[in-house]
Scaffold this motif. Structure first.
Motif, mmCIF file in Angstrom:
data_model
loop_
_atom_site.group_PDB
_atom_site.id
_atom_site.type_symbol
_atom_site.label_atom_id
_atom_site.label_comp_id
_atom_site.label_asym_id
_atom_site.label_seq_id
_atom_site.Cartn_x
_atom_site.Cartn_y
_atom_site.Cartn_z
ATOM 1 N N UNK A 1 49.151 36.820 29.650
ATOM 2 C CA UNK A 1 50.485 37.356 29.865
ATOM 3 C C UNK A 1 50.658 37.972 31.255
ATOM 4 N N UNK A 2 49.614 37.902 32.067
ATOM 5 C CA UNK A 2 49.636 38.422 33.438
ATOM 6 C C UNK A 2 49.891 39.923 33.486
ATOM 7 N N UNK A 3 49.400 40.640 32.467
ATOM 8 C CA UNK A 3 49.523 42.089 32.474
ATOM 9 C C UNK A 3 48.642 42.684 33.573
ATOM 10 N N UNK A 4 49.020 43.858 34.046
ATOM 11 C CA UNK A 4 48.186 44.562 35.017
ATOM 12 C C UNK A 4 46.840 44.884 34.366
ATOM 13 N N UNK A 5 45.725 44.530 35.013
ATOM 14 C CA UNK A 5 44.403 44.835 34.438
ATOM 15 C C UNK A 5 44.277 46.315 34.110
ATOM 16 N N UNK A 6 43.602 46.615 33.017
ATOM 17 C CA UNK A 6 43.520 48.000 32.533
ATOM 18 C C UNK A 6 42.805 48.922 33.508
ATOM 19 N N UNK A 7 41.951 48.362 34.380
ATOM 20 C CA UNK A 7 41.221 49.211 35.330
ATOM 21 C C UNK A 7 41.952 49.370 36.660
ATOM 22 N N UNK A 8 43.175 48.853 36.755
ATOM 23 C CA UNK A 8 43.955 48.980 37.979
ATOM 24 C C UNK A 8 45.075 49.998 37.761
ATOM 25 N N UNK A 9 45.079 51.046 38.580
ATOM 26 C CA UNK A 9 46.129 52.056 38.553
ATOM 27 C C UNK A 9 47.081 51.750 39.718
ATOM 28 N N UNK A 10 48.265 51.243 39.405
ATOM 29 C CA UNK A 10 49.217 50.837 40.442
ATOM 30 C C UNK A 10 49.562 51.992 41.380
ATOM 31 N N UNK A 11 49.762 53.176 40.820
ATOM 32 C CA UNK A 11 50.130 54.326 41.656
ATOM 33 C C UNK A 11 48.996 54.702 42.615
ATOM 34 N N UNK A 12 47.763 54.639 42.124
ATOM 35 C CA UNK A 12 46.613 54.921 42.988
ATOM 36 C C UNK A 12 46.487 53.852 44.065
ATOM 37 N N UNK A 13 46.736 52.598 43.689
ATOM 38 C CA UNK A 13 46.683 51.491 44.654
ATOM 39 C C UNK A 13 47.700 51.711 45.770
ATOM 40 N N UNK A 14 48.914 52.102 45.408
ATOM 41 C CA UNK A 14 49.962 52.347 46.400
ATOM 42 C C UNK A 14 49.575 53.499 47.323
ATOM 43 N N UNK A 15 49.000 54.564 46.751
ATOM 44 C CA UNK A 15 48.581 55.711 47.575
ATOM 45 C C UNK A 15 47.568 55.287 48.625
ATOM 46 N N UNK B 1 43.777 44.118 53.170
ATOM 47 C CA UNK B 1 42.837 43.275 52.430
ATOM 48 C C UNK B 1 41.504 43.990 52.228
ATOM 49 N N UNK B 2 41.041 44.657 53.278
ATOM 50 C CA UNK B 2 39.763 45.364 53.206
ATOM 51 C C UNK B 2 39.825 46.503 52.186
ATOM 52 N N UNK C 1 38.225 48.847 47.173
ATOM 53 C CA UNK C 1 38.530 49.887 46.193
ATOM 54 C C UNK C 1 39.007 49.348 44.843
ATOM 55 N N UNK C 2 39.580 48.123 44.839
ATOM 56 C CA UNK C 2 40.160 47.604 43.594
ATOM 57 C C UNK C 2 39.663 46.215 43.226
ATOM 58 N N UNK C 3 38.786 45.649 44.037
ATOM 59 C CA UNK C 3 38.209 44.329 43.781
ATOM 60 C C UNK C 3 39.271 43.237 43.714
ATOM 61 N N UNK C 4 40.366 43.416 44.426
ATOM 62 C CA UNK C 4 41.425 42.406 44.496
ATOM 63 C C UNK C 4 41.085 41.442 45.619
#
Length: 299
Positions: free
Chosen positions: A206-220, A269-270, A275-278
């Protein structure tokens, strides 16, 4: 877009060998279950047969996932293994429901069982499923498709252990209802592990955000990079076990040249990889564009 393709290579030959072993044990347990009259042994054989189908499906998905992308399949068949894991998890639950039905019927109609045959067949099941599970254990840690096959094999090995215990109790104490009780216990455990795998594979499909990814932390983290004004329109999803994708709009703080944006993109990218393995990133650059700047926007 960044690309980092380093990942664990799954050994398809281990799946093939496990298929052969489980065909052997399925035939043996069906014959043994009929001759002994053991529902637990027949239920174990049924689970083994589902293992065979699971392993075949997992093997096909593994082969398909290696095909290269084309104009018609721009991602190739990389999501085939997610579909295999999804289907395999459903088969676990379906088999469990059938076993519950059969066990409840047998509780009210207990039958005498030839315990010696049950004991030897369960030992054979423990050995073969144990070998098969061990061969897939390493790959299961890195691949949800192989994990679904491994869970089938591991739970079947545990089912054989339960059948062995039941066979010994029936031989020593003639407690034949234990056969149905063990069948019920096996079924409930299958539902437990099957539901967990079903939930995990469904979230990926369903292309849900992975449970170990915090979008707000990623944006910060991204907003700390010089030149970034606002990261928005964000999507993060698993293409498969090895590829974690991000696509987003990036509002730049200045009206920079494309060559300068390339430098900014390399910094992003780095950070996202470390930090998020993306490992796959697709960014749409903007400067003072009039659109929604929310993190998540319904496209």
């Amino acid at each position: 877009m960044s690309h980092n393709h380093s990942h664990h290579e799954v050994q398809g030959k281990n799946l093939l060998f496990s298929i052969v072993l489980n065909i052997v044990i399925t035939v043996a347990q069906v014959i043994g279950g009929i001759l002994s009259g053991s529902l637990a042994l027949i239920s174990d054989a049924l689970h083994n047969f589902s293992d065979v189908l699971t392993l075949i499906f997992s093997y096909i998905a593994n082969v398909l996932s290696r095909r290269k992308a084309s104009l018609d399949q721009t991602f190739g068949y990389k999501r085939a293994e997610l579909i295999a894991a999804f289907v395999n998890s459903i088969t676990l639950i379906v088999v469990a429901i059938y076993l519950i039905f059969e066990a409840s019927h047998r509780f009210s109609n207990p039958q005498e069982i030839k315990s010696n045959l049950v004991i030897w067949m369960s030992i054979l099941g423990i050995v073969i499923n144990g070998i098969s599970a061990l061969m897939l254990k390493k790959d299961a840690d890195h691949n949800i498709n192989i994990k679904s096959a491994y869970i089938h094999l591991f739970t079947d090995m545990m089912a054989s252990v339960a059948v062995l215990i039941g066979g010994i109790l029936m031989k020593l104490y003639q407690i034949y209802w234990i056969d149905s009780a063990l069948t019920l216990a096996i079924a409930l455990y299958l539902i437990y592990v099957g539901y967990d795998l079903l939930k995990e594979s469904t979230k990926m499909l369903m292309l849900f955000t992975p449970s170990d990814i915090d979008i707000k932390e990623l944006v910060r983290e991204v907003h700390q990079i010089s030149g970034v004004n606002k990261l928005h329109h964000i999507h993060v999803w698993h293409l498969n076990d090895h590829e974690l994708h991000l696509e987003a709009h990036l509002d730049c703080s200045e009206d920079i040249k494309m060559s300068e944006f390339n430098i900014l993109l390399e910094k992003m990218e780095a950070v996202l990889l470390e930090k998020f393995n993306i490992n796959h990133i697709n960014i749409q650059p903007e400067f003072q564009k009039e659109d929604s700047k929310d993190f998540i926007v319904q496209d």
